[in-house]
Design a protein around this motif. Sequence first.
Motif, short mmCIF file in Angstrom:
data_model
loop_
_atom_site.label_atom_id
_atom_site.label_comp_id
_atom_site.label_asym_id
_atom_site.label_seq_id
_atom_site.Cartn_x
_atom_site.Cartn_y
_atom_site.Cartn_z
N ALA A 11 0.86 -1.19 0.00
CA ALA A 11 0.00 0.00 0.00
C ALA A 11 0.89 1.23 0.00
O ALA A 11 2.05 1.19 0.44
N ALA A 12 0.32 2.34 -0.48
CA ALA A 12 1.11 3.56 -0.67
C ALA A 12 1.15 4.37 0.62
O ALA A 12 0.34 5.23 0.88
N LEU A 13 2.10 4.06 1.46
CA LEU A 13 2.31 4.81 2.69
C LEU A 13 3.79 5.14 2.83
O LEU A 13 4.66 4.42 2.36
N ALA A 16 9.02 6.57 8.61
CA ALA A 16 10.41 6.72 9.01
C ALA A 16 11.15 5.41 8.78
O ALA A 16 10.95 4.44 9.52
N ALA A 17 12.04 5.37 7.77
CA ALA A 17 12.75 4.14 7.43
C ALA A 17 13.66 3.69 8.57
O ALA A 17 13.75 2.50 8.87
N GLY A 18 14.31 4.63 9.23
CA GLY A 18 15.21 4.25 10.32
C GLY A 18 14.49 3.53 11.44
O GLY A 18 14.98 2.52 11.98
N ASP A 19 13.30 4.01 11.80
CA ASP A 19 12.54 3.37 12.88
C ASP A 19 12.12 1.95 12.49
O ASP A 19 12.11 1.05 13.33
N ILE A 20 11.79 1.79 11.22
CA ILE A 20 11.37 0.46 10.75
C ILE A 20 12.52 -0.53 10.85
O ILE A 20 12.37 -1.64 11.34
N VAL A 21 13.70 -0.10 10.39
CA VAL A 21 14.86 -1.00 10.44
C VAL A 21 15.22 -1.32 11.88
O VAL A 21 15.52 -2.48 12.21
N ARG A 56 17.76 -2.49 0.52
CA ARG A 56 16.88 -2.47 -0.66
C ARG A 56 16.85 -3.85 -1.33
O ARG A 56 15.78 -4.33 -1.73
N LEU A 57 18.02 -4.50 -1.43
CA LEU A 57 18.11 -5.79 -2.11
C LEU A 57 17.37 -6.87 -1.33
O LEU A 57 16.59 -7.65 -1.90
N TRP A 58 17.57 -6.92 0.00
CA TRP A 58 17.07 -8.03 0.80
C TRP A 58 15.65 -7.82 1.33
O TRP A 58 14.94 -8.80 1.62
N ALA A 59 15.22 -6.56 1.49
CA ALA A 59 13.91 -6.32 2.11
C ALA A 59 12.90 -5.65 1.20
O ALA A 59 11.71 -5.65 1.51
N VAL A 60 13.37 -5.09 0.07
CA VAL A 60 12.46 -4.39 -0.84
C VAL A 60 12.34 -5.13 -2.17
O VAL A 60 11.24 -5.57 -2.56
N GLU A 104 7.41 -9.58 11.47
CA GLU A 104 6.13 -9.10 10.93
C GLU A 104 6.24 -7.71 10.30
O GLU A 104 5.42 -6.82 10.56
N MET A 105 7.24 -7.54 9.45
CA MET A 105 7.32 -6.29 8.68
C MET A 105 6.15 -6.22 7.72
O MET A 105 5.88 -7.18 6.99
N THR A 106 5.46 -5.11 7.70
CA THR A 106 4.24 -4.99 6.89
C THR A 106 4.56 -4.53 5.48
O THR A 106 5.62 -3.94 5.22
N PRO A 107 3.64 -4.75 4.54
CA PRO A 107 3.84 -4.24 3.18
C PRO A 107 4.02 -2.72 3.15
O PRO A 107 4.79 -2.20 2.35
N GLU A 108 3.30 -2.03 4.04
CA GLU A 108 3.43 -0.58 4.09
C GLU A 108 4.84 -0.16 4.50
O GLU A 108 5.42 0.79 3.96
N GLU A 109 5.41 -0.90 5.46
CA GLU A 109 6.76 -0.60 5.89
C GLU A 109 7.78 -0.88 4.79
O GLU A 109 8.76 -0.14 4.63
N ARG A 110 7.55 -1.92 4.04
CA ARG A 110 8.46 -2.21 2.92
C ARG A 110 8.38 -1.10 1.87
O ARG A 110 9.39 -0.77 1.23
N LEU A 111 7.20 -0.56 1.68
CA LEU A 111 7.06 0.54 0.72
C LEU A 111 7.81 1.78 1.19
O LEU A 111 8.43 2.49 0.39
N VAL A 112 7.78 2.02 2.49
CA VAL A 112 8.56 3.13 3.04
C VAL A 112 10.05 2.91 2.76
O VAL A 112 10.76 3.83 2.32
N LEU A 113 10.52 1.70 3.00
CA LEU A 113 11.91 1.38 2.72
C LEU A 113 12.21 1.51 1.23
O LEU A 113 13.32 1.91 0.83
#
Length: 392
Positions: A308-310, A313-318, A358-362, A374-383
Amino acid sequence: MDLVLWEWVNLCVRWLHVITAIAWIGSSFYFVHLDLSLRHRPHLPPEAGGEAWQIHGGGFYNMVKYLTAPATLPEELTWFKWEAYTTWISGFLLLCALYYRSPDLYLIDPGILALTPWQAVLASLLTLSMGWIGYDLMCRSALGRSDLRLALAGFVYLLVLAFLFAHVFSGRGALLQTGALIGTMMVANVFIVIIPNQTKVVKALLKGEKPDPALGKAAKQRSLHNNYLTLPVLFLMLSNHYPLVIGARYAWAMVGVVLIMGAAIRHFFNSRHAHKPSPWWTWIVAALGLLALVLLGLAGPADAEDAAALRGAAGDIVISRCSMCHTAEPGWPGLAAAPRGIRLDDEAMIDRNAELIRLWAVQSHVMPPGNVTEMTPEERLVLDHWTAMAAP
């Protein structure tokens, strides 16, 4: 101390597996080359099927193949079997030390199928044994009377199993399971068919009896399968190091492509060894297969359509999804150090490894393994948005 011990077990077993695999593949390729290069010459005894002259290590070798037992046999007869057996044993130990010890990291993806650890291990063991049984029955059936029909049926069989594995295990686990099954089939061919049949033939020849020709034919057919499956199984065993393969949406289809590529390449070399016209078209097939692998990898990860298009903060996700393993002292059971030595526990480290993230998580969804955090699709989109700008 326990983690350090397991790290050494992993290293030693993997080292043994690689060494014995090299020995097995090397001897297998050598004897295929030798068998195909034999030539009939007038001076050979009647029981000889051909000879080959070779040069290596500063000397000449005259190799003669006997179709029946010669008048005398030496006391020592070398059997090429332990390379295959040790390769499988070490491979299974490695499977236990990694995949069965931490199935939640390597075998399970709740987004595919919510298995418990014991269910994942049991499913792996059952499919290894049942997969061999199905293949063996196929070889012994009417399909086995034709090498071509059996090869086509075997191709479809492996492709269907790869598809099923992709809907049971994680992407990494599915390809590893497919490779482990093919490896099991190859070693079982040696242990259950090739060596026992050769033993029966030797005993009959030493008694002066005529051996059953079906024994040699079956052994030859299984040996042919092992020859053509070697390159695909190597690809599958190495695939867990490449996220664009194990994280691809159509990773199971890559299995079919690799089977075709491996068969084409082996056919080229087998033809050359037999002094037949070189089938250069096989390299066109291999090149097209490589292109197909790249295109399948570019199709994106298995759940790319759910994104989804969200933004966020990429740093917080990682930090929240990755740093429990990628830190100086990982908090995940079974890890003694940050995987691959990559730390993601502060902003500088995260920025430095943007391209790998980017290679391993996106571009693939291999990390976190089995999506255990449990990384969400929205979090991957942020990354995705962040690494597109931050990665070199």
